[in-house]
Write a protein that holds these residues in place. Sequence first.
Motif, short mmCIF file in Angstrom:
data_model
loop_
_atom_site.label_atom_id
_atom_site.label_comp_id
_atom_site.label_asym_id
_atom_site.label_seq_id
_atom_site.Cartn_x
_atom_site.Cartn_y
_atom_site.Cartn_z
N UNK A 1 -6.01 -6.48 0.25
CA UNK A 1 -6.94 -6.99 1.26
C UNK A 1 -6.19 -7.48 2.49
N UNK A 2 -5.13 -8.24 2.29
CA UNK A 2 -4.34 -8.74 3.42
C UNK A 2 -3.69 -7.57 4.16
N UNK A 3 -3.12 -6.63 3.42
CA UNK A 3 -2.47 -5.48 4.05
C UNK A 3 -3.50 -4.65 4.83
N UNK B 1 -0.15 10.11 12.17
CA UNK B 1 -0.11 9.85 10.72
C UNK B 1 -0.37 8.38 10.35
N UNK B 2 -0.15 7.48 11.28
CA UNK B 2 -0.40 6.06 10.98
C UNK B 2 -1.87 5.83 10.64
N UNK B 3 -2.76 6.52 11.31
CA UNK B 3 -4.19 6.34 11.03
C UNK B 3 -4.54 6.84 9.63
N UNK C 1 -5.79 5.67 3.97
CA UNK C 1 -5.41 5.70 2.55
C UNK C 1 -5.34 4.29 1.97
N UNK C 2 -4.84 3.35 2.75
CA UNK C 2 -4.77 1.96 2.31
C UNK C 2 -6.17 1.40 2.09
N UNK D 1 -10.51 -0.11 -1.72
CA UNK D 1 -11.88 0.02 -2.23
C UNK D 1 -11.89 0.43 -3.70
N UNK D 2 -11.06 1.39 -4.07
CA UNK D 2 -11.02 1.85 -5.46
C UNK D 2 -10.48 0.76 -6.40
#
Length: 92
Positions: free
Chosen positions: A31-33, A51-53, A58-59, A64-65
Amino acid sequence: MPLWLDLLRTPMAAPETDDLRAMRRTFQFLCVASAIAVLAISLLVRLFGRPASFVVAALLITTALHTALYVYRKNRADNAFLEAATSSEEPA
């Protein structure tokens, strides 16, 4: 006995196991990340490009998962704990 007093005496959650504690700490980290990544998305895109987006997406998906899995396991542990507590209080 008043309802508030009965609820106060009723255990509301299962004791936290080592696995659940690790999942909770992972959840908090994710959550913090995620918050930091979303707030810094423009900087990350400037530094690392497009690629950063995808990394941030992905984060967010991973968060969420993991959240869904943690909530499922935590609810299952709480329900089992409360069921055991109520069955031990009932006369046989």
